[in-house]
Every structure is written in structure tokens, then in C-alpha cells.
Design a protein around this motif. Sequence first.
Motif, PDB file in Angstrom:
ATOM      1  N   SER A 272      -3.511  11.456   6.332  1.00  0.00           N
ATOM      2  CA  SER A 272      -4.365  12.581   5.466  1.00  0.00           C
ATOM      3  C   SER A 272      -3.632  14.103   5.555  1.00  0.00           C
ATOM      4  O   SER A 272      -3.725  14.497   4.822  1.00  0.00           O
ATOM      5  CB  SER A 272      -5.678  12.560   6.338  1.00  0.00           C
ATOM      6  N   TYR A 273      -2.866  14.201   6.538  1.00  0.00           N
ATOM      7  CA  TYR A 273      -2.341  15.421   6.629  1.00  0.00           C
ATOM      8  C   TYR A 273      -1.271  15.467   5.693  1.00  0.00           C
ATOM      9  O   TYR A 273      -0.810  16.276   5.038  1.00  0.00           O
ATOM     10  CB  TYR A 273      -1.622  15.819   7.987  1.00  0.00           C
ATOM     11  N   SER A 274      -0.397  14.130   5.493  1.00  0.00           N
ATOM     12  CA  SER A 274       0.808  14.393   4.630  1.00  0.00           C
ATOM     13  C   SER A 274       0.247  14.238   3.069  1.00  0.00           C
ATOM     14  O   SER A 274       1.080  14.921   2.107  1.00  0.00           O
ATOM     15  CB  SER A 274       1.652  12.853   4.779  1.00  0.00           C
ATOM     16  N   LEU A 275      -0.923  13.723   2.918  1.00  0.00           N
ATOM     17  CA  LEU A 275      -1.439  14.012   1.729  1.00  0.00           C
ATOM     18  C   LEU A 275      -1.701  15.392   1.351  1.00  0.00           C
ATOM     19  O   LEU A 275      -1.747  15.753   0.094  1.00  0.00           O
ATOM     20  CB  LEU A 275      -2.880  13.178   1.681  1.00  0.00           C
TER      21      LEU A 275
ATOM     22  N   ASN B  26       5.839  14.028  -1.946  1.00  0.00           N
ATOM     23  CA  ASN B  26       5.587  12.750  -2.261  1.00  0.00           C
ATOM     24  C   ASN B  26       6.321  11.814  -1.223  1.00  0.00           C
ATOM     25  O   ASN B  26       5.813  10.844  -0.606  1.00  0.00           O
ATOM     26  CB  ASN B  26       5.699  12.210  -3.699  1.00  0.00           C
ATOM     27  N   CYS B  27       7.478  12.248  -0.993  1.00  0.00           N
ATOM     28  CA  CYS B  27       8.564  11.534   0.030  1.00  0.00           C
ATOM     29  C   CYS B  27       8.002  11.626   1.290  1.00  0.00           C
ATOM     30  O   CYS B  27       8.081  10.774   1.996  1.00  0.00           O
ATOM     31  CB  CYS B  27       9.874  12.123  -0.225  1.00  0.00           C
ATOM     32  N   ILE B  28       7.447  12.665   1.775  1.00  0.00           N
ATOM     33  CA  ILE B  28       6.970  12.924   3.088  1.00  0.00           C
ATOM     34  C   ILE B  28       5.594  11.842   3.377  1.00  0.00           C
ATOM     35  O   ILE B  28       5.746  11.272   4.291  1.00  0.00           O
ATOM     36  CB  ILE B  28       6.412  14.407   3.385  1.00  0.00           C
ATOM     37  N   VAL B  29       4.784  11.975   2.320  1.00  0.00           N
ATOM     38  CA  VAL B  29       3.612  11.009   2.237  1.00  0.00           C
ATOM     39  C   VAL B  29       4.404   9.465   2.557  1.00  0.00           C
ATOM     40  O   VAL B  29       3.672   8.510   3.328  1.00  0.00           O
ATOM     41  CB  VAL B  29       2.913  11.057   0.895  1.00  0.00           C
ATOM     42  N   PHE B  30       5.318   9.194   1.719  1.00  0.00           N
ATOM     43  CA  PHE B  30       5.839   7.842   1.553  1.00  0.00           C
ATOM     44  C   PHE B  30       6.391   7.437   3.093  1.00  0.00           C
ATOM     45  O   PHE B  30       6.070   6.368   3.443  1.00  0.00           O
ATOM     46  CB  PHE B  30       7.107   7.593   0.668  1.00  0.00           C
ATOM     47  N   PHE B  31       7.159   8.378   3.354  1.00  0.00           N
ATOM     48  CA  PHE B  31       7.699   8.117   4.785  1.00  0.00           C
ATOM     49  C   PHE B  31       6.836   8.079   5.784  1.00  0.00           C
ATOM     50  O   PHE B  31       6.826   7.286   6.872  1.00  0.00           O
ATOM     51  CB  PHE B  31       8.851   9.139   5.178  1.00  0.00           C
ATOM     52  N   ALA B  32       5.737   8.822   5.960  1.00  0.00           N
ATOM     53  CA  ALA B  32       4.749   9.016   7.082  1.00  0.00           C
ATOM     54  C   ALA B  32       3.981   7.383   6.813  1.00  0.00           C
ATOM     55  O   ALA B  32       3.829   6.768   7.911  1.00  0.00           O
ATOM     56  CB  ALA B  32       3.635  10.131   6.707  1.00  0.00           C
ATOM     57  N   ALA B  33       3.473   7.082   5.529  1.00  0.00           N
ATOM     58  CA  ALA B  33       3.039   5.923   5.642  1.00  0.00           C
ATOM     59  C   ALA B  33       3.973   4.641   6.020  1.00  0.00           C
ATOM     60  O   ALA B  33       3.407   3.733   6.778  1.00  0.00           O
ATOM     61  CB  ALA B  33       2.368   5.577   4.121  1.00  0.00           C
ATOM     62  N   LEU B  34       5.069   4.547   5.195  1.00  0.00           N
ATOM     63  CA  LEU B  34       6.032   3.586   5.655  1.00  0.00           C
ATOM     64  C   LEU B  34       6.455   3.434   7.175  1.00  0.00           C
ATOM     65  O   LEU B  34       6.214   2.269   7.754  1.00  0.00           O
ATOM     66  CB  LEU B  34       7.455   4.110   5.084  1.00  0.00           C
ATOM     67  N   PHE B  35       6.769   4.464   8.119  1.00  0.00           N
ATOM     68  CA  PHE B  35       6.740   4.316   9.271  1.00  0.00           C
ATOM     69  C   PHE B  35       5.565   3.923  10.216  1.00  0.00           C
ATOM     70  O   PHE B  35       5.761   3.259  11.074  1.00  0.00           O
ATOM     71  CB  PHE B  35       7.536   5.789  10.210  1.00  0.00           C
ATOM     72  N   ALA B  36       4.326   4.394   9.416  1.00  0.00           N
ATOM     73  CA  ALA B  36       3.117   3.943  10.106  1.00  0.00           C
ATOM     74  C   ALA B  36       3.055   2.519  10.326  1.00  0.00           C
ATOM     75  O   ALA B  36       2.761   1.866  11.185  1.00  0.00           O
ATOM     76  CB  ALA B  36       2.025   4.726   9.583  1.00  0.00           C
ATOM     77  N   VAL B  37       3.372   2.036   8.776  1.00  0.00           N
ATOM     78  CA  VAL B  37       3.103   0.545   8.687  1.00  0.00           C
ATOM     79  C   VAL B  37       4.192  -0.237   9.497  1.00  0.00           C
ATOM     80  O   VAL B  37       3.711  -1.121  10.022  1.00  0.00           O
ATOM     81  CB  VAL B  37       3.575   0.167   7.209  1.00  0.00           C
TER      82      VAL B  37
ATOM     83  N   TYR C 293       0.853  -1.222  -0.110  1.00  0.00           N
ATOM     84  CA  TYR C 293       0.089  -0.197  -0.194  1.00  0.00           C
ATOM     85  C   TYR C 293       1.100   1.250  -0.004  1.00  0.00           C
ATOM     86  O   TYR C 293       0.557   2.130  -0.640  1.00  0.00           O
ATOM     87  CB  TYR C 293      -0.871  -0.051   1.132  1.00  0.00           C
ATOM     88  N   THR C 294       2.063   1.260   0.857  1.00  0.00           N
ATOM     89  CA  THR C 294       2.796   2.407   1.014  1.00  0.00           C
ATOM     90  C   THR C 294       3.471   2.702  -0.482  1.00  0.00           C
ATOM     91  O   THR C 294       3.384   3.736  -0.967  1.00  0.00           O
ATOM     92  CB  THR C 294       3.907   2.120   1.772  1.00  0.00           C
ATOM     93  N   GLY C 295       3.777   1.390  -1.120  1.00  0.00           N
ATOM     94  CA  GLY C 295       4.543   1.691  -2.506  1.00  0.00           C
ATOM     95  C   GLY C 295       3.381   2.246  -3.415  1.00  0.00           C
ATOM     96  O   GLY C 295       3.628   3.240  -4.323  1.00  0.00           O
ATOM     97  N   LEU C 296       2.248   1.548  -3.395  1.00  0.00           N
ATOM     98  CA  LEU C 296       1.212   2.092  -4.399  1.00  0.00           C
ATOM     99  C   LEU C 296       0.822   3.533  -3.977  1.00  0.00           C
ATOM    100  O   LEU C 296       0.819   4.383  -4.981  1.00  0.00           O
ATOM    101  CB  LEU C 296      -0.107   1.142  -3.962  1.00  0.00           C
ATOM    102  N   LEU C 297       0.900   4.047  -2.867  1.00  0.00           N
ATOM    103  CA  LEU C 297       0.589   5.152  -2.406  1.00  0.00           C
ATOM    104  C   LEU C 297       1.651   6.175  -2.976  1.00  0.00           C
ATOM    105  O   LEU C 297       1.415   7.527  -3.897  1.00  0.00           O
ATOM    106  CB  LEU C 297       0.494   5.641  -0.808  1.00  0.00           C
ATOM    107  N   PHE C 298       2.752   5.785  -2.759  1.00  0.00           N
ATOM    108  CA  PHE C 298       4.016   6.675  -3.533  1.00  0.00           C
ATOM    109  C   PHE C 298       3.847   6.694  -5.038  1.00  0.00           C
ATOM    110  O   PHE C 298       3.943   7.851  -5.765  1.00  0.00           O
ATOM    111  CB  PHE C 298       5.171   5.950  -3.040  1.00  0.00           C
ATOM    112  N   ALA C 299       3.867   5.495  -5.718  1.00  0.00           N
ATOM    113  CA  ALA C 299       3.814   5.473  -7.064  1.00  0.00           C
ATOM    114  C   ALA C 299       2.463   6.422  -7.524  1.00  0.00           C
ATOM    115  O   ALA C 299       2.687   7.078  -8.514  1.00  0.00           O
ATOM    116  CB  ALA C 299       3.510   3.881  -7.496  1.00  0.00           C
ATOM    117  N   CYS C 300       1.673   5.996  -7.106  1.00  0.00           N
ATOM    118  CA  CYS C 300       0.340   7.016  -7.182  1.00  0.00           C
ATOM    119  C   CYS C 300       0.500   8.602  -7.443  1.00  0.00           C
ATOM    120  O   CYS C 300       0.195   9.281  -8.451  1.00  0.00           O
ATOM    121  CB  CYS C 300      -0.894   6.535  -6.743  1.00  0.00           C
ATOM    122  N   ALA C 301       1.086   8.821  -6.162  1.00  0.00           N
ATOM    123  CA  ALA C 301       1.279  10.219  -5.912  1.00  0.00           C
ATOM    124  C   ALA C 301       2.384  10.815  -7.123  1.00  0.00           C
ATOM    125  O   ALA C 301       2.376  11.809  -7.769  1.00  0.00           O
ATOM    126  CB  ALA C 301       1.760  10.707  -4.557  1.00  0.00           C
ATOM    127  N   CYS C 302       3.420  10.209  -7.431  1.00  0.00           N
ATOM    128  CA  CYS C 302       4.272  10.598  -8.180  1.00  0.00           C
ATOM    129  C   CYS C 302       3.642  10.391  -9.651  1.00  0.00           C
ATOM    130  O   CYS C 302       4.173  11.495 -10.519  1.00  0.00           O
ATOM    131  CB  CYS C 302       5.790   9.561  -8.254  1.00  0.00           C
TER     132      CYS C 302
END
Length: 1509
Positions: A1213-1216, A1186-1197, A351-360
Motif C-alpha cells: 500500500s505504501y508502494s502504491l 510502477n517498477c517500485i510497486v512491481f518489485f515490492a509485490a514481487l519480492f513479497a510473493v 497478481y504481481t504482473g497484473l498490478l504492474f500492467a494495470c499501473a502502467c
Amino acid sequence: ETDWNLTWYTENPDFTKCFQNTVLFWVPCIYLWVCFPIYFLYLHQHDRGYIQMSHLNKAKTALGLLLWIICWADLFYSFWERSQNIFQPPIFFISPTVLGITMLLATFLIQYERMKGVQSSGVMLIFWFTALLCATIIFRSKILHALNLVAEVDVFRYVTFYSYFILVLIQLILSCFPERPPLFSETVNDLNPCPESSASFLSKITFWWITGLMIQGYRRPLEAKDLWSLNKDDMSEEIVPGLTTYWAKECANTKKQPIKMVYSPQKQIQSSNSNGEVAEEVEALIIKPSQRTAEPSLFKVLYKTFGPYFLMSFLFKASHDLMMFSGPEILKLLINFVNDKDAPDWQGYLYTGLLFACACLQTLILHQYFHICFVTGMRLKTAVVGAVYRKALVITNSARKTSTVGEIVNLMSVDAQRFMDLATYINMIWSAPLQVILALYLLWQNLGPSVLAGVAVMILLVPVNAVIAMKTKTYQVAHMKSKDNRIKLMNEILNGIKVLKLYAWELAFKEKVLGIRQEELKVLKKSAYLAAVSTFTWVCAPFLVALSTFAVYVLVDKNNVLDAQKAFVSLALFNILRFPLNILPMVISSIVQASVSLKRLRLFLSHEELETNSVIRGSIKDTEGSIIVKHATFSWSRNDPPSLNDMNFTIPEGALIAIVGQVGCGKSSLLSALLGEMDKKEGYVAVKGTVAYVPQQAWIQNATLKDNIIFGREIKESQYKRVVEACALLPDIEILPTGDRTEIGEKGVNLSGGQKQRVSLARAVYCDTDVYLFDDPLSAVDAHVGKHIFDKVIGPKGILKNKTRVLVTHGVSYLPLMDTIIVMTDGKISEMGSYQELLKQDGAFAEFLRTYANADQEVESANSPTVKEGKHMENGVLANEATGKPLLRQLSNSSTYSGETVKSLNQTSTTDLQKVPVEKNAWKLTEADTAKTGRVKAAMYWEYMKAIGLFISFLSIFLFICNHVASLASNYWLSLWTDDPVINGTQQHTNVRLGVYGALGISQGIAVFGYSMAVSIGGIFASRLLHVDLLHNVLRSPMSFFERTPSGNLVNRFSKEIDTIDSMIPQIIKMFMGSTFNVIGACIIILLATPIVAIVIPPLGLAYFFVQRFYVATSRQLKRLESVSRSPVYSHFNETLLGVSVIRAFEEQKRFIHQSDLKVDENQKAYYPSIVANRWLAVRLECVGNCIVFFAALFAVIARKSLSPGLVGLSVSYSLQITTYLNWLVRMSSELETNIVAVERVKEYSEMEKEAPWSIEQTAPPNNWPPEGKVEFRGYGLRYREDLDLVLKNINVSINGGEKVGIVGRTGAGKSSLTLGLFRINESAAGEIIIDGVNIAKIGLHDLRFKITIIPQDPVLFSGSLRMNLDPFDKYSDEEVWTSLELAHLKNFVSSLPDKLNHECSEGGENLSVGQRQLVCLARALLRKTKILVLDEATAAVDLETDDLIQSTIRTQFEDCTVLTIAHRLNTIMDYERILVLDKGKIVECDSPANLLQKKGIFYSMAKDSGLA
């Protein structure tokens, strides 16, 4: 089901064999086959030239063939297995076959792209990438399989697969590199080509290719020469012809239909009369509507021209809109994943990867979309400007009369700009509703019908915003009105500043300006309140929506539980929803404006055009004659009555023809007709050979004098010299600062009328054509110059003696030398023949002679030096041919000093100073240096805060912090609420949670309102203070400052800079602060949820900072370059419109169109990089986001075991949102930097030198001073500036009280300088002036200037009442004012006015005659009645009676006062007691007039010149 177990519900996911062999192999194949036909057609049409084979290309091709061989090896292996009786499923045959054919296709495409000149292909890159992605999945599964010891391994297939995998990887890497440019492409001969065309696909989608320019711009400010040339597709010569041809086709199509019908009734009428009338009625009815509908549609044309390219943006926009919603959906899955403690970890990473890929991907797509829109906008502007320019060269004169020059220029600037704006918005028309519908659908799925509450709030806010917008508009109009008044007044103050200083009236006018400013600030305050309300709605809307939705959702049903997934996914969706709802009103207004512009453009482009074939331009072979006119009738436009009737004449080759007649009898029209400028009704006109034309009003371009004469022909020095000499231009060229390389200002401002006319003549002579048409060129020049020109150029012995010459003239003296004279009356030729023949006939011509002969005779007989041209004061520049001193020296003394001249001289002398090295530094006037480069000092922000007031500044910062704390707290509270445990299907403390959530929201709203008010009101305080400061400082500046600074710059400070401070800066500060705190807030929340992010934020912050600094430096400079290169486009267009008949006559249209295109391209050259720079910045920033989104999600996972789903939802949702905020932050910080410059430029003037204080208490002279008015000069000397010589040297003279003294001397002797010294406009350089025992240098300026009165040379009045012009301080009673008017002989005139003393004078006193203005100045002097009067006699020839009135009034009314008169006409001072004669700044003679005449010195020679001795 077992498949799912294998792939999803497992710690180690894998796909089934079957899936691998079918889907994963086929995806890339399907992609390529779908793209192939479209791509093939595209390449077929866009051929960019042929690329030579290179190693890169050979490698790609070889690898492609190798891949094909490998795939088919697999196929043959399957056949071989079959022969060995090992039966494999059919898929083992199908997959390799398909893949092999696809590889062949890929190899073919690689070669085909090379043939068509594609340097880097996106299609292929994506193909290799998908192939690699699919292969990687299989690769992983094969390895897992091989590690699994039990399974047997199919060695051959493994080997082929691994080699396939490696080859695809190499292909992918190779296709990242661009090929060399195609042969014969434009880029080869380009000095500075745009790297875009040769950049690789990856570089294009990330805008990497502009990085070089960004770095360069960061190191040093960019200059025009650093800019790349435009891409071929963006150039005028590519775009404009496309548009014009489509437009011509469209016009032709629409014209076809009605024309056929118009002719039908006539045939019927001939057949029979009785049905004829009926038939005609019917026909007419049919014709009408068809004509109305058949207007050519400009929209269709624009669509055809730019549509295909623009259509791409539709696809991008649609895909981006869909991907926008992937964020919230993935967030939903993430929250579920955190909730579900059993789910395998790899799902979270997926999911984290998808989120990052989609954002990019979203980032890349969005900015490609924007890039297409902006480039389309840029091309639209180029096309519109080009089309309007080309049209302006061919429309008829009558059509040109319908729209003013200003309106046509507006078409190019305003309307073209509107199209540019629209190009970026127009897709929102379908995209915004789409986004709204999608968001509502997803929300409904999430929360059910409670969504409607939130939507209702949103919809309710739309009319609120609309009302606010309407109100703001009305306030804006009011603000503009008072601003215009203020600028008008400022303009007058700056133009008449000398008079204000001489009369010491500064304070009165300062009060007037501040009065208007007060009104303006009132309106500003109202709109500030409105702005606060609108900010409040804009910031609180999302919160209110969320609150209402959640409240309804929770309160409707006890079992509705607000969990993390519902709350935060809904919040994310609401954030998406906010944007389209806000942008729709903007889009609609933008479309409305653009449609108005479209209509205006269509009307202009549909104007009538000149018929090219009305005048036949042939070669000179014919024997008949050089100009033949038979039975020709002309009118100015199709509907006008003819202005030339039945003309018949033939002009033999080489003849000299004069056309004479009374004023308005059609002489100029006849020349226009010969040029084809008029509408020919009937007849035949032929003009053999090339034509040159000299119009009555000379048309001069803003170019060097030499360019004006050569006019695009090749340069032949000998011929050029001959022409210049014949046209009597040599003495003028001597005077000009840099000879014939002097740049002439717009409309020839720095030439006198006569000089312009002679340049215009020289242009025609230089062109060396067969036929010459002169429209009275000799009227503007003086008699002796005219004679010289006639002899040397036009006449029988001139340069043109073998050409056909047609001369319109009023000069009778030249007529006997003509071959033929055509006499015109009322648009007809009344007589024609030689001078002698016409005299014998005694008709209209003889009468004409009688009228004009007397006037001419006097000139001929006298022909005295007084008429000598160039002695005239033209625009305050003394064109003095006799003395031939450097012009600049004279200018500084001549006291009719107009701002215009200063500007024009500034233009002239900066070009290149060949002749006057001394003045080099002195005359680089100003304004080159004010555009400061580099960063704005932090001190400016501090200055601005001080101007607001520190209390308000800190209060607003505090309120900002409160607002954001409240906002963070409310969302944190929401996350706590969502984590409440669910007991029996309900949550416990719902009401408390809801109440606190609401309270936090409301406090947030209050804080928003507070800071909005504080900033707006603070902004008003600041602008009030800064304006008062600026006004005071400007008025306190010495006269020299105003002479150095063009008034345009000052007015600009008062209009543009103050306007920025009034309305822009507070808004920008609000947005800047808002986005800053938003970013900080988002970071805080992410850190709260997952503190480990702290490792990542500093490097990302650093990257952000660098990107931002690079961008701001470059973009600021690009903006500057763009605006600098914009004005030449408009001024060149303006010029063309004025000289369109000359351009047509010389057939120079092509060259002018080319010039205009070059200027437009020059402008777009700066605009294009600035668009790309914006995209560059946005892509970089969004990657940081997008990196911030990625790391926020990654560390959350990673930390999901310890995190509650509420916190995860909050942090993601804030990072988005953070990407949007980052974008805004950079935009706003660069806006803030560009706009805070206004404060700097306003502050600039407080450091300027000031004149002496206006009043000094200690040394203030007594009230009755000066008692007798005795003036002594003791060793007095004066210079204009530190670096110049003394203008007055060692003046010693004492003038007794009540004495009348005349001051005379040649031009530039220093007469006016004496008065300047007396009024301390310039402080003394040596010695002193004593008035009645007081040294004037010791007292305040106003104390001095109130006690001396001057009647200035040029009477300046200000707009306002007559009374205000006489007595701005209201010191005198009405009786006194009337008395002064009576003595000034104005009483009768003023009594006859309806408003008497309150009569409004217009700007500059235009509604009074010059004489009356002189008398008003006299009345001012009578009203003040001081002991010392200085009379600077008008050089402008005031009519003699006014002059006598003034002189006699002064003699009677100022008997006991000291009068100093600076005289130009000696007869006025012959009865004075003493006369000072100045020469070169020294007093050479000083005695009574009678004695001086006896001395036979300078005075005597001057008197002799004027015929008094």
C-alpha cells in the motif's frame, strides 16, 4: 468444475481446448470488427494525403495475405478431413473462417491507412498485440501438450499454428515502425518540423518523441530557434477561422427569430387603427422574452469547435477512474494469497504482473487524457485571442468606447487563461463524484456501515477548509492593498531618487516604506497561522478518517476483526478518496470564474460591427468626381443624435480641398465619415479609389522607423528617399542612433510630437493612393517645417499634386492656395467655394479668418530661430538639429533625466549600431543579463536559511522528521495489529492497539502543526530581513546605478520577487519537504518488509535523478521562452487598438491579423513543448514508481513464507502511493528552483557598488559649518563613468561667501555637472572642492548634503501631506513651516485648502500646478536656510510671474548666502556679481556681466541671441 481444476487449482495452469479454439481466437477478431466502422469513418474524414508504397508497407500487406492463406489452409484441411470421414466439431470450421476474414480486413486497413496518410496506427498495433497475446497462451498449451508423450499430435495444425504465431509476431514488430510522411504534406517545406506527426504510435503514447529536445535542453539552454514549429492543427490559421465561422452562424441563427416578429405590428396598424394599438401591446409582450433568450451561446460554439477532439478525454478519464480501483482490489487478492499458504505460486506472480500492467496502463491512459486536455486548453487560448483580435478590428467606435483598452487586453490574457485552466479541470465535474461513489461502494463491501464514520469526518473537513479559504481570501485582499501602497511609494522613490539624494532624505522615506511593510507582515502572519491550520487538516485528514473508521469498526462488535486485508485495502481506498474531495471545491470555483469570463467574451464578440457598405469604394472610372456625398447624415453610434447633418458636396479628381471651422464643429468627424468609421443614417457616400489617412494624433508602431513609413508595401528605395526628404525627416534620421533602422518605442516614445506627425505623414505619402485625407497634420510641427511640408508634399507643387487631397487645417496662410474651401459650423456645411469667393460673401469664413489671422501673422513675421522645432526638450531628449551632435552625449548632460528615455534609448541602440560605434558598450544599458541561466547555486538555499534563522530552520527540519517518524510508526503499528492472532473470533488487545494508534496519530498532527508554523513564521522573518536588506542596498546605491537600471526592473524586484519570497517560497518548502520525506518513508517501509528491494532502489533512484535533471533544465528554459514571447502578443494588440482607424483606412487588416497570428503561434511554440515535457516527465517517473510497486509485490510473493500478511499489505500500500509522491517531488523541486531565484535576484543588489558612507563620525564637520559659505574648486575634474571622457576639466575658481554667481553655457557644456560634483552625486575624477576649509570628499554624504540646498530643475513632490513634502524628518515647528510658506507666496493658497498643511499631494504632485510645485521647492529651501544655495533654473517654461517671485524671494531671503544659479534665460542673472561661462567642460570666461558684454565673447553672442545685447 473439472475445467477449473485444470486452469486454477493447479501448479501448472492451462485452458481447455474448447476455450482455446473459441474465445482466444475470437477476442482479436471481435476487437477489430468493433473498431472498424468508427475507425473507417474517422479516416474517411481526416485525410492527411497519400503515402507512397514502401518496403515496410509491402511487407505488411504480404504478411497479411499470408496469414489469410494460412487460416484458410486450416479450413480446407478440415474439409479434407471430412472427406476422409474424420469428423471434427464445427468450431474447427468456424474459427479459421472468422480469423481468415479478419486477416483480410486487417490487410485492407493497412492499405486504406496508407491511402489516407496514417503514418503509424494504434488500432492495428493493439490488434496485433492482442492476437499475439492470445496466440502465446495457445502456444504454451500446445507445447505442454506436445511434451506430454501420451497425446497424439495433429502435425498439420501444429505447423499452421506455429507459422501463424511467427507471422503475427513479425506483424507486431513491423507495426511498431512508422511509415514515411505523406506526399505534399506541410512538414516537407518546414525547417524545423515537430517530430510528433511522424512518430510511431508507441513513441506517441510514451511521449518518446520529445526526448531529443530534452537532451538538447540539458546540454545547453534552449533558444527560440531550437523550438519546433506547431502542428498544423494547433496553428491560429487553422483554429480561429473555425471558431469565427461557427460564431457567425450562431449569431445569424439567434438573430433570425426576433426580427420576423418586430415587423408584424406595423402591417396591422395600417389596416385599422382601433385594434392596432391593442395588437401592438400584445406583440411587444411576445417580442421581449424572445430577445432575451435569443442570445448567441458562446459555450455552444466552443463546444462545436473543440468538442469532438475533447470528447476523447471523456473515454480516457472514465477508463482511468475505473482502473484506479484495480490497485486496491489486486492488493486484496495479494494479501489473501499470502494468507493462503496452499495457493500455487504462479497466482502470486500473476497478481504481481497484473498490478504492474494495470499501473502502467493507468499511467499511459492518464497522460493521454492530460495531453488532450492541455492541447484543448492551448487551442482554446489561441482561438479566443484570435477571435478577440479579429473582432477588435471591426467593432464600431461607440462599441469600443464601452470597454477600455486594458479590459480588452484582459480578455486575451486573463480570460483566455481561465479557459485553459478549466479545460484540465472540467472532466472532474463528473469524474470526482464517480470516484467518490465507487470508493464508498468498495469500502462498504470491505467494512460495512462503519465507513460512514470516516466519510462523516471527511465531509466535516470540507466546510472547515471552505472557511479557511474564505478567510485566506480576505487576508489576501488586505495584503494586496498594502502591497499596492508600498509599490506605489517605491515607484515614487525610484522616480524621484535624484531629489531624495540631493536633499539627503533617504532615511525618512525608508522609514515610510518600512511602516507600510510592517502592516503587510502583520497580515502575512495571520495568513501564515491559517496556512498552518489548513496544512494540518490536509495532512491529518486521511489519518483521522482511518482512525475513526477503524475505531467504530472494532468497537461496534467484538467479532469484527481488523485483518490485513481489511485495514490496508481500506487505507488504499481512503487515499484514493482524498483527492476528489479536495479537488471539487477548486473545480467549482474554476467553473464559476470561467463562466464569468465566458459572459465577458460573449458580450465583446456580440458588439456592433461597422457596416462595410456605408461608404462605396469604387474604382476611378466615373467622371463625376473622386468623392461624392449626397444628403448624408452621420452619427457616432446608432442611438446618438447625428453629428453631421445633410452633407452635400462633390470633390473632383486631383483637387486640393481645405476644411476649416471652429473647434468641435465636426471637421475630423467628416473625415471619419468618409472613411466609413461613423454610422450612416441616410444618404449616399462614394469614395473612388484607394485612400490614405493621416490622423490628428499620430499613430506609431513599435517597429523601425523605416517599417513605420513603408507600412507593409513593397520597398522602392528611390520613392522612399523622396518621401523622407519631402516630409523633412532627413535631419531627424541623422540624429537617431541607428538612422532609419532605429527601433521606435511603444507609442513612439523616443520621437517628439512633431517627428511622430511627420512619420505618420510620410507613411501616407509612401502608400501612393488616389485619395488623401489629412487631419490637421501641420499643427504639431513648427511653422517653418510646416511650410516646407506644405510646399513639398500637400501643396500645388508637392509630390501629391495630382491626387485628391482633403486637408483639415487651422493654418490660415495656406488657404489662398486651395482649390476649394469647405467651411463647417455645428456639423453642417455653411459655405463652400474658393478663397476669393468666400471672402466676398463675408460670412462665417471671414469671421474665422479674423479670429485666426492675428495669431498666424505673428508666427509668419517672426519665424525666428527660437521657434525652430527640435530645440524643444521632448522627454528629456534634446532633438537639437542645429548642432547635430550625437544625441547620447547631450542626453547624459541634460539633467531632466527621465527613466523613460533611458528605456527607449536602450531599445533603440540595441537594434544595430550603424552610426555610433563608440557608444556601443556604453549604451547597452542593463537587464539583458539578469535572467540567469543554469542551476541555482546551493549557496542561495543557505542564504535563505540564514535569513530565516538557523534555529528555526533546524527546528522545522526536526519537526518534519518527527512527523514522518510518527506517521510510519502508526502504520507499522497497524500492520502489527492486523497480525494479532484471532482467538474465538476476536482479537485480544484491541483497546491497547487502538489507543496507541490514536496517540501516534495525534503526535503526528502536533508535529505537522509545529513544522507548518515554524516554516511560515520563519518565512516571514526571512522576507522581512531580505526586504529591509534590499531597500537599504537600493537606497545606498549611487545615482549612476539608477540611471543604468530601468525603474521597472527595480519595482519588479520590490513587487514580484518580494511577493514570491513572502507567499510562495514557504508553501513550496513545506510541500517539497513533505514529498521528500514521504518518498524516503515509503522506501524505508518497503525495505523493512522485503530487504532484498535494496538491490533495485539505487538504479531506480539513479534513473529518477537523471529524468529529473533533464526535465528541470529544459522546462525552466521553456518557461522563460514562453513568458518572453507572451508580451509581444499583448503589446501588438494594444498597438492595434490604438491605431485601428489607420489600419482600416489603409485596408491593412489582413496583414495585422496575420502578424497577430504569428505572434500567438510563436508563443504557443514554446508553450506546447513545455506541456509535452510535463507529460514526458510524468510518464517516466510513474514508470519508475510502477517498477517500485512491481518489485515490492514481487519480492513479497517470493518471500511469502516468511512474511506476515500485515507487512505485505503495508509495503504494497505504501508502494502504491509512491508514484504520486515522486510526481510531486519533481514538481516541487523544480518549483523551488524557479522560485528560489527570487532570493538570488534580491541578494544581487547587495553586491552592487555603493556610494560613500552617509555619515562618518571621525570627520563630521562642526554643527555650524559652513560659517560663511566660501566654495573653492581646485583643479576639479569629473566624469560620468570610468570609460567616458571628462565632462569637466581642470576647473579652478573660488567663490566667496555670500557671492551670487551665475553659470551659463550652451547645452552640454557641463553646467549641471558642476552641481552634481558639488553634491557628490558623482565623485570627483581629479582635484577637490573645498567649502570653508573642509574638503567635501572627506565627510559623510548626509553631512554634506544637509548643509547645501538645491532648488531643482523639475519640481518633484511625493504623495503624502504637504507638510511631509516640506519637512519629512519633522525637525521644524509649525510656525517655521508657515513662515517659509509665506515667504514662498504660498500662504494664501495653503490657508484656503481644507486640510491646510495636511493637504494630500497626489503622486508626483499632480494636484498642484507646475508653478505651485516650483514654489513648494522654494519653500523647502527657505525652511532649510543653509549657507549655500544652488538654483538649477527650470527649463520648463514656468510662467513668468512665478519666475519673478522666485528670483525676488532669493534676492531678499538669501542675501548673506552663496547662491549659484544655473541659468537658461540670461535676463535672470544680468544683475549677479559674477558669471562663469562654461564651454566643453572648461571655464572660458569669468567676470561681471557688464565686462563680459564688452569682451564680445561667448557670453555676448548668447546675450545677442536672447535679444539682451
